[in-house]
Design an enzyme around this catalytic site. Structure first.
Site, PDB file in Angstrom:
ATOM      1  N   ARG A  32       0.859  -1.182   0.000  1.00  0.00           N
ATOM      2  CA  ARG A  32       0.000   0.000   0.000  1.00  0.00           C
ATOM      3  C   ARG A  32       0.896   1.234   0.000  1.00  0.00           C
ATOM      4  O   ARG A  32       2.101   1.139   0.194  1.00  0.00           O
ATOM      5  CB  ARG A  32      -0.953  -0.011   1.209  1.00  0.00           C
ATOM      6  CG  ARG A  32      -0.217  -0.290   2.516  1.00  0.00           C
ATOM      7  CD  ARG A  32      -0.735   0.452   3.671  1.00  0.00           C
ATOM      8  NE  ARG A  32      -0.667   1.889   3.521  1.00  0.00           N
ATOM      9  CZ  ARG A  32       0.466   2.593   3.593  1.00  0.00           C
ATOM     10  NH1 ARG A  32       1.629   2.016   3.816  1.00  0.00           N
ATOM     11  NH2 ARG A  32       0.440   3.906   3.440  1.00  0.00           N
ATOM     12  N   ASP A 210      -2.875  10.616  -2.616  1.00  0.00           N
ATOM     13  CA  ASP A 210      -3.091   9.546  -3.596  1.00  0.00           C
ATOM     14  C   ASP A 210      -3.443  10.091  -4.969  1.00  0.00           C
ATOM     15  O   ASP A 210      -3.295   9.393  -5.978  1.00  0.00           O
ATOM     16  CB  ASP A 210      -4.173   8.580  -3.114  1.00  0.00           C
ATOM     17  CG  ASP A 210      -3.592   7.643  -2.070  1.00  0.00           C
ATOM     18  OD1 ASP A 210      -3.262   8.116  -0.972  1.00  0.00           O
ATOM     19  OD2 ASP A 210      -3.429   6.448  -2.381  1.00  0.00           O
TER      20      ASP A 210
HETATM   21  O1  MRU Z   1      -4.896   3.261   1.938  1.00  0.00           O
HETATM   22  P1  MRU Z   1      -3.421   3.521   1.977  1.00  0.00           P
HETATM   23  O2  MRU Z   1      -2.768   3.068   3.226  1.00  0.00           O
HETATM   24  O3  MRU Z   1      -2.731   3.019   0.723  1.00  0.00           O
HETATM   25  O4  MRU Z   1      -3.337   5.110   1.938  1.00  0.00           O
HETATM   26  C1  MRU Z   1      -2.082   5.700   1.875  1.00  0.00           C
HETATM   27  C2  MRU Z   1      -2.130   7.170   1.934  1.00  0.00           C
HETATM   28  O5  MRU Z   1      -3.153   7.772   2.061  1.00  0.00           O
HETATM   29  C3  MRU Z   1      -0.825   7.841   1.739  1.00  0.00           C
HETATM   30  O6  MRU Z   1      -0.867   9.124   2.297  1.00  0.00           O
HETATM   31  C4  MRU Z   1      -0.487   7.986   0.253  1.00  0.00           C
HETATM   32  O7  MRU Z   1      -0.679   6.815  -0.461  1.00  0.00           O
HETATM   33  C5  MRU Z   1       0.890   8.485   0.070  1.00  0.00           C
HETATM   34  S1  MRU Z   1       2.181   7.259   0.263  1.00  0.00           S
HETATM   35  C6  MRU Z   1       3.603   8.108  -0.104  1.00  0.00           C
END
Ligand code: MRU
Length: 322
Positions: A32, A210
């Site tokens: 993730r 994201d």
């Molecule tokens: O659902 P996740 O844990 O993948 O969400 C991750 C985030 O929201 C992070 O802030 C994002 O992916 C940036 S990682 C450099």
């Protein structure tokens, strides 16, 4: 691939042999973090090519493994372009493209971190949401990388880490990663940030993203919007670390971003133990949208962008376009 779900209890590597396993690892969040899922998807295409699978189907399947992070599109568009331009399927050439993407992310996150650190004053106390460290990227991380670099350069007094309900990326991953690096940090529940800022204990908020829309609206982990509102109410600067691979000029604004909704069990259960009243209804959006007007600056590998973001973003030469 490192199974992030097992951290901090165990460092376990999974052996993924087919693209479907990579898509499954992304969907179930074994891997993730926006840049990391893009890179993983690129390697998924290599596995598909090696197995002689139908590549358009594999790319379609990988693209659908999580909807919000545009980094999946960034990586898969590049793989598609490499396939189209070579005319034939050369597995080692595709592996070279995937490795190149990973290396590109390593270089650009380092540049982003250098720009981010330049914003921080000596003795700063920084609040962070979710997890944006090295294992979420191909390099040193984004917002958490800035915090680690600020510590290494003697600038950081303290890092506050939102635990980040419901999956606890802050408590499990950010605290683990900063702990490994010897960075002084404290985990708080997500709702404590208001009191903390009211007490004057936070000099800046740093988060990842994201997807950044063309107008500067940002999709990031659920709770980011609340944090931005609290920061604005207390006059605390709110910075979003946004690698070019997360910027999506094709999406006009936050309203147009698809927000992933995940299963009820992430809310009703904590590590397998039911904590909600049996039968309680739930709503579990994994991301929210922070409007551009609440963001003090977008920290990118190109430099720190200031409002108006529409103009600043359109001037960038971005890697998302095919
Ligand atoms: O659902 P996740 O844990 O993948 O969400 C991750 C985030 O929201 C992070 O802030 C994002 O992916 C940036 S990682 C450099």
């Amino acid at each position: 691939m490192l199974d992030q779900r097992q951290l901090p209890g165990a460092v376990v590597f999974m052996h993924l042999m087919v693209w479907q396993e990579v898509a499954q690892a992304i969907t179930t969040m074994a891997v993730r973090g926006a840049p990391a899922i893009g890179i993983a998807a690129a390697w998924g295409v290599v596995l598909a090519a090696r197995a002689g699978d139908d590549l358009p189907s594999a790319i379609h399947g990988l693209r659908g493994s999580r909807p919000t992070a545009v980094n999946l599109g960034w990586a898969l568009n590049r793989m598609q372009k490499a396939i189209a331009s070579s005319g034939s399927i050369d597995v080692s050439a595709l592996a070279g493209v995937a490795a190149g993407l990973q290396n590109e992310d390593r270089l650009l996150t380092q540049r982003l971190v250098d720009h981010g650190v330049s914003l921080l004053n000596r003795g700063c106390r920084v609040l962070h949401h979710c997890h944006t460290g090295a294992i979420a990227t191909g390099g040193v991380g984004t917002a958490l990388g800035v915090i680690a670099a600020a510590h290494a350069r003697g600038l950081l007094r303290h890092a506050w880490l939102d635990e980040t309900r419901p999956r606890l990326q802050g408590a499990a991953l950010s605290a683990w990663e900063l702990g490994c690096l010897g960075v002084p940090c404290t985990v708080i529940v997500d709702g404590a940030s208001g009191l903390l800022m009211r007490r004057g204990e936070v000099d800046a908020v740093l988060v990842g993203c994201d997807r950044v829309a063309a107008n500067g609206d940002v999709a990031n982990k659920i709770g980011t919007y609340n944090l931005a509102l609290v920061a604005r109410a207390h006059g605390v600067p709110f910075y979003v670390c946004a690698p070019g691979s997360s910027i999506d000029p094709a999406t006009p604004d936050g309203e147009a971003i698809t927000i992933e909704e995940r299963v009820a069990e992430e809310i009703t259960h904590v590590r397998g133990v039911e904590v909600a009243a049996p039968g309680a209804q739930t709503w579990n959006p994994a991301f929210d949208i922070t409007p551009a007007h609440l963001i003090t600056g977008l920290i990118t590998e190109f430099g720190v962008l200031c409002p108006p973001y529409g103009k600043a973003l359109s001037a960038l030469s971005l890697p998302n376009q095919l």
